[in-house]
Design a protein around this motif. Structure first.
Motif, PDB file in Angstrom:
ATOM      1  N   VAL A 179       1.292   2.525 -11.137  1.00 15.86           N
ATOM      2  CA  VAL A 179       2.014   1.435 -10.503  1.00 15.86           C
ATOM      3  C   VAL A 179       1.356   1.147  -9.161  1.00 15.86           C
ATOM      4  CG1 VAL A 179       4.221   0.669  -9.547  1.00 15.86           C
ATOM      5  CG2 VAL A 179       4.173   1.997 -11.668  1.00 15.86           C
ATOM      6  N   PHE A 180       1.053  -0.122  -8.935  1.00 14.80           N
ATOM      7  CA  PHE A 180       0.506  -0.591  -7.679  1.00 14.80           C
ATOM      8  C   PHE A 180       1.545  -1.543  -7.091  1.00 14.80           C
ATOM      9  CE2 PHE A 180      -2.921   0.540 -10.429  1.00 14.80           C
ATOM     10  CZ  PHE A 180      -3.883   1.112  -9.621  1.00 14.80           C
ATOM     11  N   THR A 181       1.985  -1.272  -5.870  1.00 13.32           N
ATOM     12  CA  THR A 181       3.008  -2.103  -5.244  1.00 13.32           C
ATOM     13  C   THR A 181       2.460  -2.691  -3.954  1.00 13.32           C
ATOM     14  OG1 THR A 181       4.733  -0.676  -6.164  1.00 13.32           O
ATOM     15  CG2 THR A 181       5.387  -2.201  -4.424  1.00 13.32           C
ATOM     16  N   GLY A 182       2.455  -4.013  -3.902  1.00 18.54           N
ATOM     17  CA  GLY A 182       1.988  -4.715  -2.715  1.00 18.54           C
ATOM     18  C   GLY A 182       3.152  -5.346  -1.979  1.00 18.54           C
ATOM     19  N   LYS A 207      -2.195   1.934   1.858  1.00 15.11           N
ATOM     20  CA  LYS A 207      -3.567   1.545   2.207  1.00 15.11           C
ATOM     21  C   LYS A 207      -3.590   0.567   3.384  1.00 15.11           C
ATOM     22  CE  LYS A 207      -5.062   4.093  -1.064  1.00 15.11           C
ATOM     23  NZ  LYS A 207      -5.580   5.410  -0.702  1.00 15.11           N
ATOM     24  N   HIS A 208      -2.544   0.563   4.202  1.00 13.78           N
ATOM     25  CA  HIS A 208      -2.430  -0.435   5.269  1.00 13.78           C
ATOM     26  C   HIS A 208      -3.540  -0.351   6.316  1.00 13.78           C
ATOM     27  CE1 HIS A 208      -0.416   3.010   7.118  1.00 13.78           C
ATOM     28  NE2 HIS A 208      -0.613   2.420   8.290  1.00 13.78           N
ATOM     29  N   LEU A 209      -4.151   0.800   6.483  1.00 14.60           N
ATOM     30  CA  LEU A 209      -5.208   0.938   7.492  1.00 14.60           C
ATOM     31  C   LEU A 209      -6.579   0.508   6.984  1.00 14.60           C
ATOM     32  CD1 LEU A 209      -4.214   4.317   9.174  1.00 14.60           C
ATOM     33  CD2 LEU A 209      -3.777   1.978   9.974  1.00 14.60           C
ATOM     34  N   THR A 210      -6.771   0.468   5.654  1.00 21.46           N
ATOM     35  CA  THR A 210      -8.087   0.128   5.111  1.00 21.46           C
ATOM     36  C   THR A 210      -8.087  -1.148   4.259  1.00 21.46           C
ATOM     37  OG1 THR A 210      -7.719   1.596   3.214  1.00 21.46           O
ATOM     38  CG2 THR A 210      -8.878   2.520   5.121  1.00 21.46           C
ATOM     39  N   LEU A 211      -6.922  -1.662   3.930  1.00 25.02           N
ATOM     40  CA  LEU A 211      -6.827  -2.860   3.085  1.00 25.02           C
ATOM     41  C   LEU A 211      -7.331  -4.082   3.852  1.00 25.02           C
ATOM     42  CD1 LEU A 211      -5.760  -3.974   0.345  1.00 25.02           C
ATOM     43  CD2 LEU A 211      -3.591  -4.387   1.508  1.00 25.02           C
ATOM     44  N   THR A 212      -8.366  -4.726   3.308  1.00 26.57           N
ATOM     45  CA  THR A 212      -8.900  -5.937   3.945  1.00 26.57           C
ATOM     46  C   THR A 212      -8.634  -7.187   3.117  1.00 26.57           C
ATOM     47  OG1 THR A 212     -11.100  -5.613   2.979  1.00 26.57           O
ATOM     48  CG2 THR A 212     -10.707  -4.661   5.164  1.00 26.57           C
ATOM     49  N   GLU A 213      -8.418  -7.036   1.802  1.00 24.88           N
ATOM     50  CA  GLU A 213      -8.088  -8.168   0.929  1.00 24.88           C
ATOM     51  C   GLU A 213      -7.159  -7.682  -0.175  1.00 24.88           C
ATOM     52  OE1 GLU A 213     -11.452 -10.166  -0.777  1.00 24.88           O
ATOM     53  OE2 GLU A 213     -12.518 -10.225   1.134  1.00 24.88           O
ATOM     54  N   PHE A 235       7.241 -24.118   5.634  1.00 27.42           N
ATOM     55  CA  PHE A 235       5.816 -23.833   5.592  1.00 27.42           C
ATOM     56  C   PHE A 235       5.682 -22.320   5.729  1.00 27.42           C
ATOM     57  CE2 PHE A 235       1.640 -24.029   8.091  1.00 27.42           C
ATOM     58  CZ  PHE A 235       0.882 -24.025   6.945  1.00 27.42           C
ATOM     59  N   TYR A 236       5.238 -21.652   4.658  1.00 28.24           N
ATOM     60  CA  TYR A 236       5.174 -20.201   4.627  1.00 28.24           C
ATOM     61  C   TYR A 236       3.724 -19.735   4.722  1.00 28.24           C
ATOM     62  CZ  TYR A 236       9.880 -20.771   2.709  1.00 28.24           C
ATOM     63  OH  TYR A 236      11.184 -21.130   2.506  1.00 28.24           O
ATOM     64  N   MET A 237       3.477 -18.756   5.575  1.00 28.72           N
ATOM     65  CA  MET A 237       2.129 -18.201   5.742  1.00 28.72           C
ATOM     66  C   MET A 237       2.185 -16.672   5.654  1.00 28.72           C
ATOM     67  SD  MET A 237      -0.115 -20.596   6.150  1.00 28.72           S
ATOM     68  CE  MET A 237      -1.459 -19.595   6.669  1.00 28.72           C
ATOM     69  N   MET A 238       1.274 -16.111   4.864  1.00 35.72           N
ATOM     70  CA  MET A 238       1.146 -14.665   4.776  1.00 35.72           C
ATOM     71  C   MET A 238       0.476 -14.171   6.051  1.00 35.72           C
ATOM     72  SD  MET A 238       1.577 -12.037   2.534  1.00 35.72           S
ATOM     73  CE  MET A 238       1.469 -12.715   0.896  1.00 35.72           C
ATOM     74  N   GLU A 239       1.081 -13.161   6.692  1.00 33.26           N
ATOM     75  CA  GLU A 239       0.547 -12.642   7.948  1.00 33.26           C
ATOM     76  C   GLU A 239      -0.030 -11.240   7.826  1.00 33.26           C
ATOM     77  OE1 GLU A 239       3.525 -12.888  10.995  1.00 33.26           O
ATOM     78  OE2 GLU A 239       3.246 -15.041  11.235  1.00 33.26           O
ATOM     79  N   ALA A 240       0.528 -10.426   6.941  1.00 38.63           N
ATOM     80  CA  ALA A 240       0.073  -9.040   6.814  1.00 38.63           C
ATOM     81  C   ALA A 240       0.421  -8.539   5.422  1.00 38.63           C
ATOM     82  CB  ALA A 240       0.732  -8.153   7.877  1.00 38.63           C
ATOM     83  N   VAL A 241      -0.365  -7.574   4.928  1.00 39.96           N
ATOM     84  CA  VAL A 241      -0.106  -6.992   3.610  1.00 39.96           C
ATOM     85  C   VAL A 241      -0.315  -5.488   3.645  1.00 39.96           C
ATOM     86  CG1 VAL A 241      -0.719  -9.075   2.319  1.00 39.96           C
ATOM     87  CG2 VAL A 241      -2.462  -7.381   2.794  1.00 39.96           C
ATOM     88  N   ASN A 242       0.289  -4.838   2.678  1.00 39.53           N
ATOM     89  CA  ASN A 242       0.079  -3.420   2.445  1.00 39.53           C
ATOM     90  C   ASN A 242       0.085  -3.198   0.937  1.00 39.53           C
ATOM     91  OD1 ASN A 242      -0.316  -0.711   2.838  1.00 39.53           O
ATOM     92  ND2 ASN A 242       1.789  -0.265   3.429  1.00 39.53           N
ATOM     93  N   LEU A 243      -0.588  -2.145   0.513  1.00 40.56           N
ATOM     94  CA  LEU A 243      -0.670  -1.825  -0.907  1.00 40.56           C
ATOM     95  C   LEU A 243      -0.494  -0.329  -1.086  1.00 40.56           C
ATOM     96  CD1 LEU A 243      -1.304  -2.820  -3.811  1.00 40.56           C
ATOM     97  CD2 LEU A 243      -3.719  -2.360  -3.305  1.00 40.56           C
TER      98      LEU A 243
END
Length: 176
Positions: A87-90, A24-30, A5-13
């Motif tokens: 290039v956008f890398t998430g 954008k880790h400090l302002t990324l909300t979605e 069971f995999y759940m996304m916990e945090a993201v960065n772009l």
């Protein structure tokens, strides 16, 4: 039977390149990966009572994201006057809920910043902007250092789990 069971916990772009200042880790909300949607064409032949759908490809890819606040650097990436794609890398932290292990998800998207939509400002509320990446010409999705999807417009390459799904077509058409 599913055993993980995999759940996304945090993201960065990273927008535009892999420069640490482009994070954008400090302002990324979605962060919304592009929908993978097959494209179908209806076909109802004259000799058949029942019509069918024929798969004819995949719909265009349009990832999106939302940033809190005002980001003047993002304005620099927008517009028809901008030459070339970016290039956008998430990156995402995915937690295996069974084992507790943290796994990396990575998406590499080449396209243009095609939309900047500011939210209405309201005093006392967080103001932000919605963004969309348009004209996507390259997309990769990785899970736990394994390639899940790879697509490149210019080489006509489409891989799923590392298997080249388009190899026969490219070979027959002499696309190297």
């Amino acid at each position: 039977m599913a055993t993980n069971f995999y759940m996304m916990e945090a993201v960065n772009l990273f927008c535009g390149d892999h420069d640490p200042s482009a994070s954008k880790h400090l302002t990324l909300t979605e962060f919304q990966l592009p929908a993978l949607t097959e494209k179908y064409q209806d076909h109802h032949p004259g000799g058949s009572r029942v019509g069918i759908e024929i798969d004819v490809g995949i719909e265009k890819l349009t990832p999106s994201f939302k940033l809190a606040g005002f980001d003047p650097d993002m304005l620099d990436l927008f517009g028809l006057g901008r030459k070339g794609n970016k290039v956008f890398t998430g990156y995402g932290v995915i937690r295996d809920k069974r084992t507790g292990n943290a796994l990396e998800a990575k998406a590499i998207i080449e396209g243009r910043l095609g939309k900047i939509e500011p939210e209405a400002f309201q005093r006392g509320e967080m103001h932000g902007h919605d963004y969309a990446i348009s004209g996507v010409l390259h997309y990769e999705l990785w899970f736990d250092k394994r390639e899940k999807f790879y697509w490149d417009f210019f080489t006509s390459t489409w891989r799923v789990n590392g298997k080249d799904e388009n190899a026969d077509e490219r070979r027959i058409l002499r696309i190297v």
